[in-house]
Write an enzyme that holds these catalytic residues in place. Structure first.
Site, PDB file in Angstrom:
ATOM      1  N   GLU A 112       1.310  -0.480  -5.114  1.00 32.18           N
ATOM      2  CA  GLU A 112       0.082   0.302  -5.285  1.00 32.18           C
ATOM      3  C   GLU A 112       0.483   1.767  -5.234  1.00 32.18           C
ATOM      4  O   GLU A 112       0.369   2.426  -4.215  1.00 32.18           O
ATOM      5  CB  GLU A 112      -0.930  -0.054  -4.188  1.00 32.18           C
ATOM      6  N   ASP A 157       0.835  -1.197   0.000  1.00 35.21           N
ATOM      7  CA  ASP A 157       0.000   0.000   0.000  1.00 35.21           C
ATOM      8  C   ASP A 157       0.873   1.251   0.000  1.00 35.21           C
ATOM      9  O   ASP A 157       1.770   1.402   0.843  1.00 35.21           O
ATOM     10  CB  ASP A 157      -0.899  -0.024   1.242  1.00 35.21           C
TER      11      ASP A 157
END
Length: 672
Positions: free
Chosen positions: A422, A393
Site C-alpha cells: 500500500e 500498510d
C-alpha cells in the site's frame, strides 16, 4: 614470403550473431523478473547480423522441474530487429530462459532463389544449393519427414526437369512444413541466461473486497454507545462477498487499539467514551501485533473466521502495519525502536498536513536485527493461523533493505505468501518495492480519470515495468474518495469498477462502494463519518430491496473476469482510438493455444469516462491486435447488456453514462 599472423582474436561479448536487450527482465538484472502461474509471457530480444542474410531466433525456456521448451520467435516488423514469442508459464518456481539466434540458410536461399530462378540468373547454382540444404535437413530428420526431404533434395537437383518446375515442387506445403520442423541451423549464438520467478496465481490475479469486522454486526445501544461486531457476526457477510465474485477478503488491522491519543470520529482529537479508534493505531494494554482485539474475539475465533472464509472460497488478507500506538507493549519494552525527540517525547507519525498523534512510526536504524526478528515472528504466527496474504500498510516509510530481507525470508520458508504494497508514493520507491519482493502494489489508478490519463497509465503498467511491478487497481479505500467519485454519481462508480475489473488482473474495492457512498468529509478526499474512526454498519438487505446498490453490476464484472482468461493477463492489453476525448478503448487478447477451450479469447472495453453525459463517436480498432484481418467483420457481443452488433475496423458507438457507461465486448468470429 609473407608472414601469417597467429594473434588470438580479442574477447567479445556480442557473439557471432548478436542477441541483445532481452525482456522480461529487471533493470540491472539484480533480481529476476516476475510472473504468476497461468501468465502468457511475452519474451522479446533484439537479434541481427551483418549483411542481408536471414536469421532465425528461438526462445529456450526451462521450467523449475527441468522441462525444456523451444519456441520460435517472430520478428515484430518494427524495423528494430526485435523478435517475440509468447509462452505459458504453468509451474510455480524459478524458470530460466535464453534466446538463440542462428543463420537461417534456408530462408536466405529461398528468398534469393525466388528472385534468381524466376529471372534465370544462376538458376542451376541455386538449385544445387537448395538440394544441399534439403539433404542436410533430411539427415537431421526421422521417419516420413526424412524420406520427404531426401526426395525433395534429389528432385531439385535433377537437371532433366525444367528448373522452374523443380522450384515449384520445393514449395509444396508438405515439404515446407518438413523443412520448418528440421531447419538447418548454423552460427548458433546463445544469449545470456535470465531467470523468471513464477509465483502462485493469486500473487497477480484476484478481486479484493475490504471490510471492517467490527462494523459487521455492530449494534448501537439505547444510550448511544456501541456494541462491536465480532468475527462471528462478520462471518455472516462472507457468502454475500463471495456471491459478488470476490476472491480475497481484506481485513484492516484486527489487533488491540491504543487508548492514548485515540482519535474520534472524522479524525478528531476529542474522542468520546466508547469511540473505537483507528485500527492502525495498534497496541494497548491488551497486547500488540500478535494479539486479537478483545472486542472481535480470540485468536481461535480468528482461525475459525479464516477457515469459514476458505470454505466460502475466499482468502483472508491480513493487514501488516508496522507502527505502534503510544501504549503498545513495544514502546516500553523497546523504546530504541522509536525516534526520541530532543524534548524526550517520541515522534508521532505525520504526512503533512495530516497528523497521526495516535501512531508512533518505527525507527529501523537503532536495532535492525531485533526488529527483523520480531516482524518475522509476527508473520509466522499469522501464517500459522491460515493467513497467506498480507496487505502492508505504508511500506514506503520503511527502509527498502528491510522488505528485501523480510519478504525474502518469508518466501523462502513459505513459497505461497503474497505481499501487497500500500504505497501511494514516489514512482522510484513504488517500483523498487516491486523489484525487491512485493508481489503486487496499489497504484495511481484512483487519480487517473480522463481518457488521456488512462491511456497513458494503462500503457505504463502493462509495459516494461510489468516484469516486476504488478498493479492492483483499487476504486476506493477508507482513505480515498476522489472528486471523480464525489461528484460523478452512479455512472462514475460503475465505469471506474468496469475499468478496474477489466484492465488489470487484480482489482479491489472497499465496502460501501456498491452503495455509492460518495459524501466526503469537507476539505478531505475521504468519506465523511470515516469507518477508520467509528462503527459503520450497513443495511445490505435494505439496499438490495430498494435497488440502491450496484452489487449486481459488480457481480457481473467479476463473472466476466472468471469466464474470460484474457482479462486475467497483465501483458495482454492494447489501447485503441476513438474520435471522442471521453471514450476510452482498449482490448485484451489471449490466443487459443493458451486457453482451456482452445479458442482465442478477445475482449474490447469501450468506456465513457465522462459520468455526466451521453457520448457518441467512432471507435477505430487495430484488428491485427484482435487476431483479425484488416477489414474483417466480427460479432461484438456486449457481456453487460447481452446486445450483439456486427463490427469491423471503424464502428459507431453511443454510451449514455446514466444508462450503461461501458461496453465490455467479447469478440466472436462470424460463422464460429
Amino acid at each position: 614470403m609473407a608472414k601469417t599472423s597467429e594473434a588470438v582474436p580479442v574477447q567479445v561479448l556480442s557473439g557471432r550473431i548478436p542477441v541483445l536487450d532481452l525482456h522480461p527482465q529487471q533493470p540491472g538484472n539484480r533480481f529476476p523478473a516476475k510472473a504468476v502461474v497461468g501468465d502468457v509471457v511475452p519474451f522479446e530480444a533484439a537479434a541481427f547480423r551483418e549483411g542481408h542474410d536471414r536469421i532465425g531466433v528461438t526462445l529456450v525456456l526451462r521450467s523449475p522441474g527441468g522441462t525444456e521448451t523451444r519456441v520460435p520467435m517472430e520478428p515484430l516488423h518494427d524495423g528494430l530487429d526485435r523478435h517475440r514469442a509468447h509462452a505459458l508459464v504453468d509451474e510455480q518456481g524459478l524458470w530460466s530462459w535464453h534466446v538463440e539466434a542462428w543463420a537461417d540458410e534456408w530462408a536466405t536461399w529461398h528468398h534469393n532463389a525466388e528472385i534468381k530462378i524466376a529471372a534465370d540468373i544462376d538458376a542451376e547454382l541455386m538449385a544445387t544449393m537448395g538440394s544441399q540444404l534439403l539433404a542436410r535437413a533430411a539427415r537431421d530428420a526421422t521417419g516420413a519427414d526424412a524420406t520427404l526431404l531426401a526426395g525433395a533434395a534429389k528432385a531439385i537437383a535433377t537437371t532433366a526437369v525444367p528448373v522452374l518446375q523443380r522450384w515449384a515442387s520445393v514449395n509444396d506445403p508438405d515439404i515446407l512444413g518438413a523443412i520448418d520442423r528440421h531447419r538447418p541451423r548454423s552460427l548458433v549464438t546463445a544469449s545470456e541466461t535470465l531467470q523468471l520467478k513464477v509465483e502462485r496465481t493469486r500473487a497477480g490475479v484476484g478481486a479484493w473486497y475490504e471490510l471492517f469486522p467490527r462494523s459487521e454486526g455492530a449494534v448501537q445501544r439505547a444510550d448511544g454507545s456501541w456494541q462491536s461486531g465480532t468475527f462471528a457476526t462478520a462471518a455472516k457477510r462472507l457468502p454475500a462477498v463471495k456471491a459478488m465474485g470476490f476472491d480475497v477478503l481484506y481485513l484492516p488491522p484486527v489487533h488491540p487499539i491504543g487508548e492514548v491519543n485515540r482519535k474520534g470520529p472524522n479524525n478528531t482529537l476529542t474522542p468520546q467514551p466508547g469511540d473505537p479508534g483507528s485500527p492502525w493505531a495498534i497496541g494497548s494494554k491488551h497486547g500488540g501485533h500478535d494479539t486479537i482485539h478483545p472486542d472481535l474475539g480470540t485468536i481461535d475465533d480468528f482461525r475459525a473466521f479464516v477457515e469459514k472464509a476458505a470454505d466460502a472460497g475466499l482468502e483472508v488478507a491480513m493487514d501488516l502495519a508496522l507502527q505502534a500506538a503510544p501504549d503498545h507493549p513495544w514502546v516500553s519494552a523497546h523504546p530504541e525502536w522509536f525516534t526520541t525527540l530532543p524534548d524526550g517525547t517520541i515522534a508521532f507519525a505525520e504526512n503533512p498536513p495530516k497528523k497521526y498523534q495516535d501512531i508512533y512510526p518505527v525507527n529501523f536504524d537503532n536495532d535492525p536485527a531485533g526488529i527483523v526478528a520480531e516482524v518475522l515472528r509476527i508473520i509466522d504466527l499469522w501464517v500459522g493461523c491460515g493467513v497467506r496474504i498480507f496487505r502492508v500498510d505504508n511500506p514506503h516509510t520503511k527502509p527498502l533493505w528491510f522488505w528485501e530481507h523480510v519478504i525474502g525470508e518469508v518466501n523462502a520458508k513459505h513459497g505461497d505468501i503474497v505481499f501487497l504494497a500500500e504505497a501511494f508514493t514516489r514512482p522510484a520507491m513504488m517500483q523498487a518495492l516491486g523489484k525487491v519482493g512485493f508481489q503486487q502494489s496499489y497504484t495511481y489508478f484512483a487519480w487517473r480519470n480522463t481518457k488521456a490519463e488512462l491511456e497513458e497509465y494503462l500503457r505504463e503498467v502493462t509495459g516494461e515495468q510489468a516484469a516486476w511491478f504488478k498493479p492492483a487497481f483499487w476504486v476506493n479505500t477508507p482513505d480515498i474518495l476522489t472528486e471523480y467519485l464525489q461528484f460523478g454519481g452512479v455512472p462514475a462508480f460503475k465505469v471506474r469498477a468496469a475499468i478496474a475489473a477489466t484492465a488489470v488482473p487484480t482489482w479491489g474495492m472497499y465496502a460501501g462502494y456498491e452503495l455509492i457512498e460518495d459524501v466526503a468529509r469537507p476539505g478531505a478526499e475521504e468519506a465523511i463519518d470515516n469507518e477508520k474512526y467509528e462503527y459503520r454498519p450497513r443495511d445490505w438487505e435494505r439496499a438490495a430491496r430498494n435497488g440502491t446498490t450496484i452489487a449486481p453490476y459488480i457481480t457481473r464484472l467479476n463473472e466476466i473476469r472468471a469466464e474470460h482468461p484474457a482479462i486475467r493477463q497483465l501483458w495482454a492489453l492494447d489501447v485503441h482510438w476513438s474520435d471522442d476525448d471521453a471514450i476510452l478503448v482498449y482490448s485484451k487478447r489471449v490466443e487459443g493455444r493458451f486457453t482451456a477451450s482452445g479458442e482465442d479469447d478477445t475482449i474490447i472495453v469501450v468506456a465513457n469516462v465522462d459520468p455526466h453525459s451521453a457520448r457518441q463517436t467512432t471507435v477505430h480498432l487495430d484488428l491485427a491486435k484482435l487476431g483479425l484481418r484488416p477489414g474483417e467483420s466480427f460479432e461484438a457481443h456486449d457481456l453487460i447488456t447481452g446486445e450483439t452488433w456486427h463490427w469491423s475496423d471503424h464502428n459507431f458507438v453511443r454510451l449514455d453514462a446514466f444508462v450503461e457507461p461501458a461496453h465490455v465486448i467479447h469478440v466472436r468470429r462470424l460463422g464460429a
